[in-house]
Design a protein around this motif. Structure first.
Motif, PDB file in Angstrom:
ATOM      1  N   CYS A  79      18.357 -12.643  12.609  1.00 53.45           N
ATOM      2  CA  CYS A  79      19.695 -12.109  11.502  1.00 53.45           C
ATOM      3  C   CYS A  79      20.024 -13.567  11.670  1.00 53.45           C
ATOM      4  N   VAL A  80      20.813 -13.297   9.993  1.00 57.00           N
ATOM      5  CA  VAL A  80      21.617 -14.566   9.958  1.00 57.00           C
ATOM      6  C   VAL A  80      22.321 -13.867   8.436  1.00 57.00           C
ATOM      7  N   SER A  81      22.819 -14.781   8.836  1.00 57.99           N
ATOM      8  CA  SER A  81      24.509 -14.500   7.227  1.00 57.99           C
ATOM      9  C   SER A  81      25.534 -15.148   7.482  1.00 57.99           C
ATOM     10  N   LEU A  82      25.499 -15.777   5.575  1.00 59.89           N
ATOM     11  CA  LEU A  82      26.764 -16.499   5.293  1.00 59.89           C
ATOM     12  C   LEU A  82      28.104 -15.899   5.335  1.00 59.89           C
ATOM     13  N   ASP A  83      29.005 -16.760   5.667  1.00 59.14           N
ATOM     14  CA  ASP A  83      29.952 -16.678   5.189  1.00 59.14           C
ATOM     15  C   ASP A  83      31.425 -16.139   4.067  1.00 59.14           C
ATOM     16  N   PRO A  84      31.022 -15.345   3.876  1.00 64.02           N
ATOM     17  CA  PRO A  84      31.771 -14.987   2.186  1.00 64.02           C
ATOM     18  C   PRO A  84      33.023 -16.476   1.658  1.00 64.02           C
ATOM     19  N   ALA A  85      34.085 -15.828   2.502  1.00 66.06           N
ATOM     20  CA  ALA A  85      34.708 -16.794   1.722  1.00 66.06           C
ATOM     21  C   ALA A  85      34.445 -18.122   1.539  1.00 66.06           C
ATOM     22  N   THR A  86      33.375 -19.565   1.694  1.00 65.28           N
ATOM     23  CA  THR A  86      33.307 -20.495   1.477  1.00 65.28           C
ATOM     24  C   THR A  86      32.318 -20.372   1.588  1.00 65.28           C
ATOM     25  N   ASN A  87      30.898 -20.191   2.215  1.00 63.77           N
ATOM     26  CA  ASN A  87      29.422 -19.625   1.929  1.00 63.77           C
ATOM     27  C   ASN A  87      29.408 -21.176   2.860  1.00 63.77           C
ATOM     28  N   SER A  88      29.884 -21.238   3.524  1.00 67.72           N
ATOM     29  CA  SER A  88      29.446 -23.039   4.279  1.00 67.72           C
ATOM     30  C   SER A  88      29.315 -23.043   5.523  1.00 67.72           C
ATOM     31  N   LEU A  89      29.441 -21.290   6.579  1.00 71.05           N
ATOM     32  CA  LEU A  89      28.631 -21.457   7.265  1.00 71.05           C
ATOM     33  C   LEU A  89      27.951 -19.951   7.649  1.00 71.05           C
ATOM     34  N   THR A 381       6.352 -21.361  10.630  1.00 76.47           N
ATOM     35  CA  THR A 381       5.102 -21.569  11.027  1.00 76.47           C
ATOM     36  C   THR A 381       5.142 -19.774  11.487  1.00 76.47           C
ATOM     37  N   ALA A 382       6.199 -19.170  11.319  1.00 81.28           N
ATOM     38  CA  ALA A 382       6.213 -17.877  11.746  1.00 81.28           C
ATOM     39  C   ALA A 382       6.477 -17.434  10.794  1.00 81.28           C
ATOM     40  N   GLU A 383       7.045 -16.090  10.422  1.00 78.92           N
ATOM     41  CA  GLU A 383       7.221 -14.805  10.077  1.00 78.92           C
ATOM     42  C   GLU A 383       9.024 -14.991   9.685  1.00 78.92           C
ATOM     43  N   ILE A 384       9.116 -14.351   8.733  1.00 77.27           N
ATOM     44  CA  ILE A 384      10.254 -14.150   8.092  1.00 77.27           C
ATOM     45  C   ILE A 384      10.668 -13.557   8.472  1.00 77.27           C
ATOM     46  N   LEU A 385      12.199 -13.326   9.260  1.00 79.10           N
ATOM     47  CA  LEU A 385      12.676 -11.978   9.493  1.00 79.10           C
ATOM     48  C   LEU A 385      14.296 -11.672   9.064  1.00 79.10           C
ATOM     49  N   ASP A 386      14.144 -11.944   8.546  1.00 74.28           N
ATOM     50  CA  ASP A 386      15.670 -12.027   7.549  1.00 74.28           C
ATOM     51  C   ASP A 386      15.678 -13.182   6.868  1.00 74.28           C
ATOM     52  N   PHE A 387      16.784 -12.966   5.884  1.00 76.04           N
ATOM     53  CA  PHE A 387      17.369 -14.008   4.832  1.00 76.04           C
ATOM     54  C   PHE A 387      17.965 -13.686   4.299  1.00 76.04           C
ATOM     55  N   THR A 388      19.482 -14.856   3.769  1.00 72.71           N
ATOM     56  CA  THR A 388      20.779 -14.463   2.373  1.00 72.71           C
ATOM     57  C   THR A 388      20.511 -15.487   1.874  1.00 72.71           C
ATOM     58  N   LEU A 389      21.597 -15.637   0.703  1.00 75.10           N
ATOM     59  CA  LEU A 389      21.616 -16.263  -0.526  1.00 75.10           C
ATOM     60  C   LEU A 389      22.818 -16.922  -0.590  1.00 75.10           C
ATOM     61  N   ASN A 390      23.278 -17.884  -1.226  1.00 69.41           N
ATOM     62  CA  ASN A 390      24.789 -17.892  -0.945  1.00 69.41           C
ATOM     63  C   ASN A 390      25.090 -17.271  -2.660  1.00 69.41           C
ATOM     64  N   ARG A 391      26.023 -17.400  -2.624  1.00 71.07           N
ATOM     65  CA  ARG A 391      26.605 -16.814  -3.883  1.00 71.07           C
ATOM     66  C   ARG A 391      26.411 -17.512  -5.350  1.00 71.07           C
ATOM     67  N   GLU A 392      26.012 -18.223  -5.871  1.00 72.24           N
ATOM     68  CA  GLU A 392      25.526 -19.488  -6.708  1.00 72.24           C
ATOM     69  C   GLU A 392      23.493 -18.975  -6.447  1.00 72.24           C
ATOM     70  N   ALA A 393      23.159 -18.497  -5.962  1.00 72.16           N
ATOM     71  CA  ALA A 393      21.982 -18.219  -5.673  1.00 72.16           C
ATOM     72  C   ALA A 393      21.432 -19.568  -5.482  1.00 72.16           C
ATOM     73  N   SER A 394      22.100 -21.003  -4.876  1.00 78.52           N
ATOM     74  CA  SER A 394      21.432 -22.100  -4.845  1.00 78.52           C
ATOM     75  C   SER A 394      20.824 -22.491  -3.534  1.00 78.52           C
ATOM     76  N   LEU A 395      21.033 -21.348  -2.505  1.00 83.04           N
ATOM     77  CA  LEU A 395      20.622 -21.905  -0.800  1.00 83.04           C
ATOM     78  C   LEU A 395      20.007 -20.385  -0.731  1.00 83.04           C
ATOM     79  N   ALA A 396      19.091 -20.354   0.017  1.00 84.73           N
ATOM     80  CA  ALA A 396      18.496 -19.507   0.598  1.00 84.73           C
ATOM     81  C   ALA A 396      18.786 -20.114   2.421  1.00 84.73           C
ATOM     82  N   VAL A 397      19.060 -19.754   3.055  1.00 77.85           N
ATOM     83  CA  VAL A 397      18.861 -19.515   4.886  1.00 77.85           C
ATOM     84  C   VAL A 397      18.482 -18.462   5.542  1.00 77.85           C
ATOM     85  N   THR A 398      17.180 -19.230   6.297  1.00 77.87           N
ATOM     86  CA  THR A 398      16.040 -18.119   6.607  1.00 77.87           C
ATOM     87  C   THR A 398      15.942 -17.928   8.031  1.00 77.87           C
TER      88      THR A 398
END
Length: 415
Positions: A79-89, A381-398
């Motif tokens: 699992c992965v999540s971004l911090d909603p306040a800044t999207n920096s963490l 090199t294996a399946e992606i099990l979760d991902f999230t976008l930052n609010r600008e949709a300029s980054l995806a964290v997997t």
């Protein structure tokens, strides 16, 4: 009542601490939704460098479109999540019984969330990014204060299915394998429970009004809970309910509609005001009858979501199909085929673009207006099990079964 403050006080049977007027920080909105998806333990996550590789496999392993790779985990990252306040963490949880809070720009570890005794399958920031909640499969939940990097609260429930923060208060919800839904005020810890049917509470979402939660169960039933009264205002079951376990739930921005997905291959649209099913969607209905029976049992709906700018919805299937439906006519507009099963989808906040991650290890961006693939990103090199976008949709964290999390910079011709 202020729209950003949820008052759950007023009933003598409700614990006093559920009055949330003590909340100091109530931002205007959440920067994105956090969704939990259940996964079987990933297999084949490690690559055997001593073995033979075909040319295609070697090329795929060498292609890495990511900007940054986070490699602290020693097992699959669930699992992965971004911090909603800044999207920096980002916070990631993994098979190694650990969660890490780390910086998206350089991968530096802010702190490690220690003390779990099973795979960490839920990891989320609170609405104001001051707290981080981590939960493992055995049901041990911990909350950490970001500023001090210290654990401030913990609780143990039954086997954990999902977890979610309230959109405007330090209140945490969790669903368990015995069907219970727990609600705590953090860090005081006072709680109440919403008793389920004795089968798994497989997924849940808090509506945007902060007063209700929608919970899906293993028996196909959907319940809309009043968080103040502690009772189910609507129960969707029988022909209206699903004929198999629920896998995912998404809420419209105003909270008036809910999408549910199930292992029964169906997506249902529910009016939250009256609990009525106002639409049922299935790609099997759009296919030849010969293939319908073949896919009906196995083609689970894995993720659903509403577009914020157009009347469109999306449903992602285990067979790799992304279905785009017109909400007003309920007609199927596009079927976007993937090379492997889709795990999760997320709409961009301000466009008709929808991103997906799948078991083939790729992130893809689709234009829902045309059903065309805009871009594709590889590196795992294996399946992606979760991902999230930052609010600008300029980054995806997997998060992936290859023990890594990655940051991808999403480029489009229009930006």
């Amino acid at each position: 009542m202020d729209e950003n403050t949820l008052d759950l006080h007023g009933d003598e049977e409700i614990v006093e601490v559920i009055d949330l007027n003590e909340t100091e920080q109530t931002p205007d909105d959440l920067a994105g939704e956090f969704e939990d998806v259940d996964f079987d333990e990933a297999e084949g996550g490690e690559e055997d460098n001593n073995g033979w590789e075909t040319e295609d496999e070697a090329m795929e392993a060498e292609q890495d479109d990511s900007e940054l790779t986070f490699s602290k985990h020693t097992g699959s990252v669930f699992c992965v999540s971004l911090d909603p306040a800044t999207n920096s963490l980002a916070v990631t949880g993994g098979e190694d019984d650990k969660a890490y809070v780390w910086k998206v720009n350089d991968g530096e570890v802010v702190f490690e969330c220690t003390g779990h005794k099973d795979s960490v399958t839920c990891a989320l920031f609170s609405h104001d990014s001051t707290l981080v909640a981590t939960g493992d499969m055995s049901g041990l939940i911990k909350v950490w204060k970001l500023e001090t990097k210290e654990e401030i609260w913990s609780f143990e429930v039954g086997d954990l299915e999902w977890m979610e923060w309230h959109p405007c208060a330090p209140v945490l919800l969790a669903g368990t394998a015995d069907g219970s839904v727990w609600m705590w005020k953090i860090p005081a810890g006072d709680c109440k429970t919403f008793q389920g049917p004795g089968c798994q509470a497989t997924c849940g979402k808090i509506l945007s009004d902060g007063k209700r939660a929608v919970v899906g169960y293993e028996d196909g039933i959907v319940r809309i809970w009043d968080l103040k009264q502690g009772s189910a205002t609507h129960v969707i079951k029988g022909q209206d309910g699903h004929q198999g376990a629920l896998t995912c739930i998404a809420c419209s921005k105003d909270g008036s509609l809910v999408l549910t997905g199930s292992v029964d291959s169906k997506t249902k649209l529910i009016n939250t005001a009256n609990g009525k099913v106002v639409g049922t969607f299935s790609i099997e209905d759009a296919r030849a009858k010969g293939s319908a029976d073949e896919g009906a049992e196995s083609n689970s709906v894995e993720s659903v979501g509403f577009c914020n700018v157009l009347p469109l919805i999306a449903a992602a299937y285990l067979d790799g199909t992304l279905a785009i439906y017109d909400l007003s006519t309920q007609n199927l507009r596009h079927m976007c085929q993937h090379e492997a099963g889709i795990v999760h989808l997320q709409w961009e906040d301000g466009s008709s673009m929808v991103s997906t991650c799948s078991l083939d290890g790729a992130v893809r961006v689709w234009d829902a207006r045309t059903g065309t693939l805009v871009s594709e990103y590889r590196g795992h090199t294996a399946e992606i099990l979760d991902f999230t976008l930052n609010r600008e949709a300029s980054l995806a964290v997997t998060a992936s079964g290859d023990h890594q999390a990655k940051v991808f910079c999403l480029q489009r011709p229009d930006r």
